[in-house]
Scaffold this motif. Structure first.
Motif, PDB file in Angstrom:
ATOM      1  N   GLY A   1      -2.405   5.247   8.766  1.00 56.23           N
ATOM      2  CA  GLY A   1      -2.793   6.485   8.881  1.00 56.23           C
ATOM      3  C   GLY A   1      -3.331   7.042  10.034  1.00 56.23           C
ATOM      4  O   GLY A   1      -3.166   8.260  10.607  1.00 56.23           O
ATOM      5  N   ARG A   2      -4.102   6.291  10.780  1.00 61.25           N
ATOM      6  CA  ARG A   2      -4.740   6.576  12.159  1.00 61.25           C
ATOM      7  C   ARG A   2      -3.791   6.746  13.411  1.00 61.25           C
ATOM      8  O   ARG A   2      -3.866   7.724  14.155  1.00 61.25           O
ATOM      9  CB  ARG A   2      -5.839   5.553  12.460  1.00 61.25           C
ATOM     10  N   SER A   3      -2.609   5.986  13.236  1.00 63.03           N
ATOM     11  CA  SER A   3      -1.607   5.825  14.091  1.00 63.03           C
ATOM     12  C   SER A   3      -0.566   7.369  13.858  1.00 63.03           C
ATOM     13  O   SER A   3      -0.187   7.928  14.851  1.00 63.03           O
ATOM     14  CB  SER A   3      -0.541   4.961  13.745  1.00 63.03           C
ATOM     15  N   ILE A   4      -0.562   7.949  12.651  1.00 64.44           N
ATOM     16  CA  ILE A   4       0.052   9.072  12.443  1.00 64.44           C
ATOM     17  C   ILE A   4      -0.818  10.392  12.956  1.00 64.44           C
ATOM     18  O   ILE A   4      -0.115  11.164  13.619  1.00 64.44           O
ATOM     19  CB  ILE A   4       0.283   9.347  10.831  1.00 64.44           C
TER      20      ILE A   4
ATOM     21  N   TYR B   1       1.062  -1.101  -0.088  1.00 64.99           N
ATOM     22  CA  TYR B   1       0.011   0.057   0.179  1.00 64.99           C
ATOM     23  C   TYR B   1       0.792   1.338  -0.098  1.00 64.99           C
ATOM     24  O   TYR B   1       2.086   1.202   0.374  1.00 64.99           O
ATOM     25  CB  TYR B   1      -0.904  -0.026   1.132  1.00 64.99           C
ATOM     26  N   VAL B   2       0.253   2.245  -0.306  1.00 64.09           N
ATOM     27  CA  VAL B   2       0.747   3.706  -0.196  1.00 64.09           C
ATOM     28  C   VAL B   2      -0.291   4.630   0.183  1.00 64.09           C
ATOM     29  O   VAL B   2      -1.650   4.259   0.309  1.00 64.09           O
ATOM     30  CB  VAL B   2       1.270   4.328  -1.527  1.00 64.09           C
ATOM     31  N   GLY B   3       0.045   5.763   0.947  1.00 67.07           N
ATOM     32  CA  GLY B   3      -1.030   6.565   1.524  1.00 67.07           C
ATOM     33  C   GLY B   3      -0.517   7.921   2.048  1.00 67.07           C
ATOM     34  O   GLY B   3       0.789   8.208   1.871  1.00 67.07           O
ATOM     35  N   TYR B   4      -1.439   8.766   2.299  1.00 68.17           N
ATOM     36  CA  TYR B   4      -0.918  10.021   2.993  1.00 68.17           C
ATOM     37  C   TYR B   4      -2.174  10.525   3.866  1.00 68.17           C
ATOM     38  O   TYR B   4      -3.396  10.141   3.717  1.00 68.17           O
ATOM     39  CB  TYR B   4      -0.630  11.064   1.722  1.00 68.17           C
ATOM     40  N   VAL B   5      -1.653  11.487   4.664  1.00 69.19           N
ATOM     41  CA  VAL B   5      -2.611  12.010   5.511  1.00 69.19           C
ATOM     42  C   VAL B   5      -2.663  13.637   5.328  1.00 69.19           C
ATOM     43  O   VAL B   5      -1.627  14.128   5.119  1.00 69.19           O
ATOM     44  CB  VAL B   5      -2.215  11.640   6.941  1.00 69.19           C
ATOM     45  N   CYS B   6      -3.916  14.235   5.562  1.00 62.74           N
ATOM     46  CA  CYS B   6      -4.143  15.647   4.914  1.00 62.74           C
ATOM     47  C   CYS B   6      -5.344  16.089   5.717  1.00 62.74           C
ATOM     48  O   CYS B   6      -6.153  15.518   6.103  1.00 62.74           O
ATOM     49  CB  CYS B   6      -3.969  15.764   3.354  1.00 62.74           C
ATOM     50  N   HIS B   7      -5.350  17.422   5.656  1.00 58.62           N
ATOM     51  CA  HIS B   7      -6.621  18.182   6.005  1.00 58.62           C
ATOM     52  C   HIS B   7      -7.545  17.973   4.781  1.00 58.62           C
ATOM     53  O   HIS B   7      -6.992  17.915   3.812  1.00 58.62           O
ATOM     54  CB  HIS B   7      -6.285  19.715   6.166  1.00 58.62           C
ATOM     55  N   PRO B   8      -8.801  18.076   4.807  1.00 59.82           N
ATOM     56  CA  PRO B   8      -9.718  17.941   3.945  1.00 59.82           C
ATOM     57  C   PRO B   8      -9.778  18.929   2.997  1.00 59.82           C
ATOM     58  O   PRO B   8      -9.429  20.228   3.244  1.00 59.82           O
ATOM     59  CB  PRO B   8     -11.088  17.902   4.704  1.00 59.82           C
ATOM     60  N   GLY B   9      -9.531  18.579   1.689  1.00 63.69           N
ATOM     61  CA  GLY B   9      -9.349  19.526   0.621  1.00 63.69           C
ATOM     62  C   GLY B   9      -8.017  19.915   0.289  1.00 63.69           C
ATOM     63  O   GLY B   9      -7.668  20.812  -0.637  1.00 63.69           O
ATOM     64  N   ALA B  10      -6.945  19.626   1.075  1.00 60.17           N
ATOM     65  CA  ALA B  10      -5.484  19.870   0.839  1.00 60.17           C
ATOM     66  C   ALA B  10      -4.880  19.221  -0.614  1.00 60.17           C
ATOM     67  O   ALA B  10      -5.384  17.978  -0.829  1.00 60.17           O
ATOM     68  CB  ALA B  10      -4.648  19.411   1.991  1.00 60.17           C
ATOM     69  N   ASP B  11      -4.061  19.844  -1.056  1.00 58.11           N
ATOM     70  CA  ASP B  11      -3.451  19.244  -2.426  1.00 58.11           C
ATOM     71  C   ASP B  11      -2.292  18.562  -2.027  1.00 58.11           C
ATOM     72  O   ASP B  11      -1.159  19.334  -1.650  1.00 58.11           O
ATOM     73  CB  ASP B  11      -3.147  20.427  -3.328  1.00 58.11           C
TER      74      ASP B  11
END
Length: 104
Positions: free
Chosen positions: A83-86, A41-51
Motif C-alpha cells: 500500500g505504501r509503495s502504491i 492478503y487483500v487491500g486497497y488504498v483510498c482517501h479518508p472516508g472514501a467508499d
C-alpha cells in the motif's frame, strides 16, 4: 474466508488510508492442512472516508497467486508495504494518480 469477513486493519499514510486484511490461504485438497495458514492478503488504498465500493474511489491490490506468508502478521506487514509503495509511486503497476486527478 471472504473479503467482507476479513479482519481489516487501517493505516494512515501520506494523506491516504491503507486498508489491509490478512486471511488464511485456501489449500488444494491434495495438500495437508496445517493449523492455521499459510496466509495471504487483500487491500486497497483510498482517501479518508472514501467508499471503496464506488468505482474510482479506491486502488485495490492483493498478493500474487503464489505468494504465501507463515503468519497473518507477516501478510499484514507485506500488505501495508505494498500500500505504501502504491502511494509513494514506486509500485510497478498501481498508482494513486487516478484518485488524485479524479478529484475523489
Amino acid at each position: 474466508m471472504s473479503d467482507e469477513h476479513a479482519p481489516w486493519q487501517v493505516v494512515e499514510y501520506e494523506g491516504f488510508e491503507i486498508h489491509a486484511a490478512p486471511f488464511a490461504k485456501d489449500l488444494e485438497e491434495s495438500e495437508p492442512r496445517r493449523a492455521p495458514g499459510p496466509f495471504t492478503y487483500v487491500g486497497y488504498v483510498c482517501h479518508p472516508g472514501a467508499d471503496p465500493a464506488i468505482p474510482g474511489h479506491a486502488v485495490q491490490f492483493h498478493a500474487d497467486g503464489e505468494e504465501a506468508f507463515a503468519t497473518g502478521e507477516d501478510a499484514l506487514y507485506e500488505a501495508v508495504h505494498v500500500g505504501r509503495s502504491i502511494i509513494d509511486g514506486t509500485h510497478p503497476d498501481l498508482s494513486v494518480l487516478p484518485l488524485v486527478t479524479g478529484g475523489v
